[in-house]
Scaffold this active site. Structure first.
Site, PDB file in Angstrom:
ATOM      1  N   ASP A  98     -33.990  24.152  -6.381  1.00 43.45           N
ATOM      2  CA  ASP A  98     -34.318  24.904  -5.182  1.00 43.45           C
ATOM      3  C   ASP A  98     -35.544  24.270  -4.540  1.00 43.45           C
ATOM      4  O   ASP A  98     -36.540  23.995  -5.225  1.00 43.45           O
ATOM      5  CB  ASP A  98     -34.633  26.363  -5.565  1.00 43.45           C
ATOM      6  CG  ASP A  98     -33.962  27.357  -4.645  1.00 43.45           C
ATOM      7  OD1 ASP A  98     -34.206  27.267  -3.439  1.00 43.45           O
ATOM      8  OD2 ASP A  98     -33.207  28.209  -5.147  1.00 43.45           O
ATOM      9  N   ASP A 199     -34.230  26.425   0.687  1.00 46.74           N
ATOM     10  CA  ASP A 199     -34.423  27.861   0.911  1.00 46.74           C
ATOM     11  C   ASP A 199     -34.772  28.158   2.371  1.00 46.74           C
ATOM     12  O   ASP A 199     -35.635  27.479   2.946  1.00 46.74           O
ATOM     13  CB  ASP A 199     -35.583  28.314   0.003  1.00 46.74           C
ATOM     14  CG  ASP A 199     -35.804  29.809   0.023  1.00 46.74           C
ATOM     15  OD1 ASP A 199     -34.925  30.536  -0.459  1.00 46.74           O
ATOM     16  OD2 ASP A 199     -36.870  30.243   0.504  1.00 46.74           O
ATOM     17  N   GLU A 253     -29.782  26.978   2.996  1.00 51.67           N
ATOM     18  CA  GLU A 253     -29.531  28.404   3.163  1.00 51.67           C
ATOM     19  C   GLU A 253     -29.754  28.771   4.634  1.00 51.67           C
ATOM     20  O   GLU A 253     -30.819  28.461   5.191  1.00 51.67           O
ATOM     21  CB  GLU A 253     -30.485  29.217   2.282  1.00 51.67           C
ATOM     22  CG  GLU A 253     -30.158  30.695   2.322  1.00 51.67           C
ATOM     23  CD  GLU A 253     -31.289  31.585   1.809  1.00 51.67           C
ATOM     24  OE1 GLU A 253     -31.014  32.689   1.358  1.00 51.67           O
ATOM     25  OE2 GLU A 253     -32.467  31.166   1.896  1.00 51.67           O
ATOM     26  N   HIS A 325     -28.578  35.618  -6.579  1.00 57.91           N
ATOM     27  CA  HIS A 325     -29.721  36.431  -6.994  1.00 57.91           C
ATOM     28  C   HIS A 325     -30.237  37.362  -5.892  1.00 57.91           C
ATOM     29  O   HIS A 325     -31.135  38.155  -6.132  1.00 57.91           O
ATOM     30  CB  HIS A 325     -30.847  35.490  -7.433  1.00 57.91           C
ATOM     31  CG  HIS A 325     -31.325  34.655  -6.270  1.00 57.91           C
ATOM     32  ND1 HIS A 325     -30.535  33.713  -5.648  1.00 57.91           N
ATOM     33  CD2 HIS A 325     -32.495  34.652  -5.602  1.00 57.91           C
ATOM     34  CE1 HIS A 325     -31.202  33.173  -4.653  1.00 57.91           C
ATOM     35  NE2 HIS A 325     -32.399  33.720  -4.596  1.00 57.91           N
ATOM     36  N   ASP A 326     -29.689  37.226  -4.678  1.00 58.10           N
ATOM     37  CA  ASP A 326     -30.167  38.043  -3.559  1.00 58.10           C
ATOM     38  C   ASP A 326     -29.270  39.227  -3.243  1.00 58.10           C
ATOM     39  O   ASP A 326     -29.578  40.004  -2.332  1.00 58.10           O
ATOM     40  CB  ASP A 326     -30.269  37.192  -2.287  1.00 58.10           C
ATOM     41  CG  ASP A 326     -31.478  36.281  -2.309  1.00 58.10           C
ATOM     42  OD1 ASP A 326     -32.444  36.605  -3.028  1.00 58.10           O
ATOM     43  OD2 ASP A 326     -31.453  35.254  -1.617  1.00 58.10           O
TER      44      ASP A 326
HETATM   45  C1  NOJ Z   1     -34.127  33.217   0.079  1.00 56.78           C
HETATM   46  C2  NOJ Z   1     -34.111  33.346  -1.400  1.00 56.78           C
HETATM   47  O1  NOJ Z   1     -32.796  33.211  -1.856  1.00 56.78           O
HETATM   48  C3  NOJ Z   1     -34.729  34.673  -1.735  1.00 56.78           C
HETATM   49  O2  NOJ Z   1     -34.596  35.002  -3.100  1.00 56.78           O
HETATM   50  C4  NOJ Z   1     -36.170  34.630  -1.340  1.00 56.78           C
HETATM   51  O3  NOJ Z   1     -36.756  35.892  -1.567  1.00 56.78           O
HETATM   52  C5  NOJ Z   1     -36.342  34.256   0.132  1.00 56.78           C
HETATM   53  N1  NOJ Z   1     -35.494  33.161   0.507  1.00 56.78           N
HETATM   54  C6  NOJ Z   1     -37.742  33.829   0.400  1.00 56.78           C
HETATM   55  O4  NOJ Z   1     -38.004  32.622  -0.241  1.00 56.78           O
END
Ligand code: NOJ
Length: 548
Positions: A98, A199, A253, A325-326
Site C-alpha cells: 500500500d 491509497d 483507489e 478492510h473498509d
Molecule cells: C482508504 C483506505 O482504504 C482507508 O482504510 C483509509 O482510512 C483511507 N484511505 C485514508 O487513508
C-alpha cells in the site's frame, strides 16, 4: 511497455493486524503471514496486497504512516519482510504494498518539523493556511473527523486533513514531496516488491486557491476541488516513470470515481494507473456511505457491475472485489447470515467470473460475518466512532448500534478465524480486538474438511477462472436486468460461452434461462449445491454452465 501480467491474476488482501499472530502478543504479524503463505497459495491466488505494514501510531490502523521505509515493530522487521517476500516469490505469489501518499501521520518526522515554523526545510511539505478572520481557511469537510482543518499554535496556522486529524495532507505541489514519494517507491521496488496499491490517489492534487465547496453533501464538502485535481495526471505520470524502471504494477483507489474519470487514468499505453478500485457496487445497500443504510437492492448492484463491465470493455481492465478492510462483511450485507454457506458461495460466483482481476479479502474465503458489539466504546475505527457521535444522536442507543453493525469497518477487521480453539486459533493470547462469537462454526479448519464449504468453493472458482479463456478475456452480457432476485451474466470469447446464474433469494424460485439458451444445452461446471433441479433454483443457488 505497460505492465500486463496482473490481468490473468487474482490477489489476496492482508490486513495484517488481524491476519495471524505468529509471536503470541495478540497482534497479527509477518511471522504469522510467513506461516500461512502456503495456505494463501492453496486458494489459487497469484499475489498478495498488504494493507500498510509500516510504523504507524494507528490512528487509522496503518493508513497514518510515520516511517515509509520500515516495518511496524509489532509486525516484525525488514528482515522478516524480506523472508516473506522471498518465500512468496518462491511459491509464485507477487507482492504489492500500500502506498499512502495523500497524507502521513502527524507523528511523521516531516510533520513534526513542518509544524515548528514557517521557515524550516519541511515547512512546505504539508498544506498550511492562515485562518480567515478568525475562521477556518475554507469550508471543506474531512472524511473522518469534522472539518478538514486543524489549528497549530506553533505556526499560528491551520493544516489540511482530508481524513483524520492525525492524517495531515501532504503538499504534492512541492517537488521535494514528489521526490520523497519516488524514493519510497524505489526503496520497496529495489527490495523486490511487484507493485503498489495507491491509497485515495485521486485526491492528491488540490485546486489552486482551495476554493470553498458547495455544502450539499455532508462529509464531502470540497471534494470537487481535490478529486481528480488539476495536476493529478502530471504527478501520477512522474510516479509511473519510476514504476517503468521496474516491471511494476499500479493499482489506484478511486473513491467516488466514475467510469469516465477512471478511464482517463487507465486507458492506453501511457496510462498512469493499470487498474482502479471503484466503489459503485459497494453502494447497493446504502446511500453514499454504509452508515446511511438502505435495504439491499440487487438491481442497483447489477447496474453498477454491468456499467463498469461494459464501459471498460476493450479500453481498460476492471478490479473485482466485494470485500476489503473498509467495508462490512458481504454476507451480512448482500447475502444472508441464515443461509451462510449458500449465500457466501453464490456471492463468490457473482463477482469472480466477471472480466477483471479479483481481490479476495482475508476471511472472505470462509464467509466471515459482521460483529455485533454492545457499546460504541468497544469499536476502534475512527470513522465508526465519528459517525456514531455525530449523526442521529437523538435516536435510541440500540438503533445507533444497529447502524454501526451495518456500517462499521471494524466488522472486517476482527481476527481471522483459523479453527475452533481458544481465540479462533488466531493467537495463543487475548487478541488485540474481539473475535466474532461464531468462530466455532465459521473457521478455516472446518471448511477445509467440507467439500461444499465457502472456502472450497472459492478455490474452485479461482481455479476455473484461471483455466478459462472465456472467463479471463470474454465479453460480458447481463440478462434479466430488472429481476430483483436473479443475477445472470454471460461471458463469451471466440465462439465459446459461459453462463453464470446467481439467485439472491432465500426461497426456491423458477430457473429463468435467456431465450437463446432455451434448453440449456451445456455442461454444468460449478454449482454450490450437491444436486440441482432442472427447473428450480434453491435458496442462493449459483450455477456456472459452459454452453454449446
Ligand atoms: C482508504 C483506505 O482504504 C482507508 O482504510 C483509509 O482510512 C483511507 N484511505 C485514508 O487513508
Amino acid at each position: 511497455m505497460a505492465c500486463e501480467w496482473y490481468k490473468g491474476m487474482s490477489f489476496y488482501q492482508i490486513w495484517i493486524r488481524s491476519f495471524k499472530d505468529g509471536n503470541d502478543d495478540g497482534i497479527g504479524d509477518l511471522y504469522g503471514v510467513y506461516d500461512k503463505l502456503d495456505y494463501i497459495k492453496s486458494l489459487g491466488v497469484d499475489g498478495i496486497w498488504f494493507s500498510p505494514i509500516y510504523p504507524s501510531p494507528n490512528a487509522d490502523f496503518g493508513y497514518d504512516i510515520s516511517d515509509y521505509k520500515n516495518i511496524h515493530p509489532e509486525y516484525g522487521d525488514l528482515d522478516q519482510f524480506k523472508k516473506v517476500l522471498d518465500k512468496a516469490h518462491a511459491i509464485g505469489l507477487k507482492v504489492i504494498m500500500d502506498l499512502v501518499i495523500n497524507h502521513t501521520s502527524d507523528e511523521h518526522p516531516w510533520f513534526i518539523e513542518s509544524k515548528k515554523s514557517k521557515d524550516n526545510p519541511y515547512s512546505d511539505y504539508y498544506i498550511w493556511r492562515d485562518g480567515k478572520k478568525g475562521k477556518l481557511p475554507n469550508n471543506w469537510d474531512s472524511m473522518f473527523e469534522g472539518k478538514a482543518w486543524e489549528y497549530m499554535p506553533e505556526r499560528d496556522q491551520y493544516y489540511l486533513h482530508l481524513f483524520a486529524k492525525k492524517q495531515p495532507d501532504l503538499n504534492m505541489d512541492n517537488p521535494k514531496v514528489r521526490d520523497e514519494v519516488k524514493s519510497i517507491m524505489r526503496f520497496w521496488l529495489d527490495m523486490g516488491v511487484d507493485g503498489f496499491r495507491e491509497d485515495v490517489i485521486t485526491f492528491i492534487s488540490k485546486a489552486d486557491g482551495l476554493p470553498n465547496g458547495l455544502p450539499f453533501i455532508p462529509v464531502a464538502n470540497g471534494m470537487p476541488y481535490y478529486k481528480d485535481g488539476p495536476r493529478i495526471h502530471e504527478y501520477l505520470g512522474e510516479f509511473r516513470e519510476v514504476c517503468n524502471e521496474y516491471d511494476c504494477f499500479l493499482l489506484g483507489e478511486g473513491p467516488m470515481t466514475t467510469t469516465r474519470s477512471a478511464l482517463r487514468y487507465m486507458e492506453g499505453e501511457n496510462r498512469t494507473l493499470d487498474i482502479m478500485f471503484n466503489f459503485d457496487h459497494m453502494m447497493a445497500d446504502c446511500f453514499l456511505t454504509e452508515y446511511i443504510h438502505r435495504p439491499f437492492n440487487l438491481v442497483k448492484l447489477k447496474k453498477a457491475y454491468s456499467k463498469w463491465q461494459k464501459e471498460l470493455n476493450g479500453r481498460a481492465w476492471n478490479t473485482l472485489y466485494i470485500e476489503n478492510h473498509d467495508h462490512p462483511r458481504v454476507i451480512s450485507r448482500y447475502g444472508n447470515e441464515k443461509f451462510h454457506r449458500e449465500s457466501g458461495t453464490m456471492l463468490a460466483a457473482s463477482f469472480i467470473f466477471q472480466q477483471g482481476t479479483p481481490f479476495i479479502y482475508q476471511g472472505q474465503e470462509i464467509g466471515m460475518t459482521n460483529i455485533r458489539l454492545d457499546s460504541i466504546d468497544k469499536y476502534v475505527d475512527v470513522s465508526s466512532k465519528t459517525n456514531y457521535h455525530r449523526f442521529h444522536t437523538r435516536e435510541a442507543i440500540e438503533k445507533r448500534l444497529e447502524r454501526i453493525y451495518h456500517s462499521s469497518r471494524d466488522s472486517a477487521r476482527t481476527p481471522v478465524q483459523w479453527d475452533d480453539s481458544w481465540h479462533a486459533g488466531f493467537s495463543a493470547v487475548e487478541p488485540w480486538f474481539y473475535v466474532n462469537d461464531n468462530y466455532p462454526e465459521i473457521n478455516v479448519k472446518v471448511e477445509e474438511d467440507d467439500p461444499l464449504s465457502i472456502l472450497n468453493f472459492y478455490r474452485k472458482c479461482l481455479e476455473y477462472r484461471k483455466n478459462s479463456d472465456v472467463i479471463l478475456w470474454g465479453n460480458y452480457r447481463e440478462f434479466f436486468r430488472k429481476d430483483p432476485l436473479l443475477y445472470e451474466y454471460e461471458r463469451s470469447y471466440k465462439g465459446k460461452k459461459v453462463l453464470v446464474i446467481c439467485s439472491f433469494s432465500e426461497h426456491r424460485m423458477p430457473l429463468l434461462i435467456p431465450k437463446e439458451y432455451k434448453d440449456l444445452h451445456g455442461k454444468l461446471v460449478l454449482c454450490n449445491y450437491a444436486s440441482h433441479d432442472k427447473k428450480v433454483l434453491k435458496p442462493y443457488e449459483t450455477r456456472v454452465y459452459e454452453l454449446k
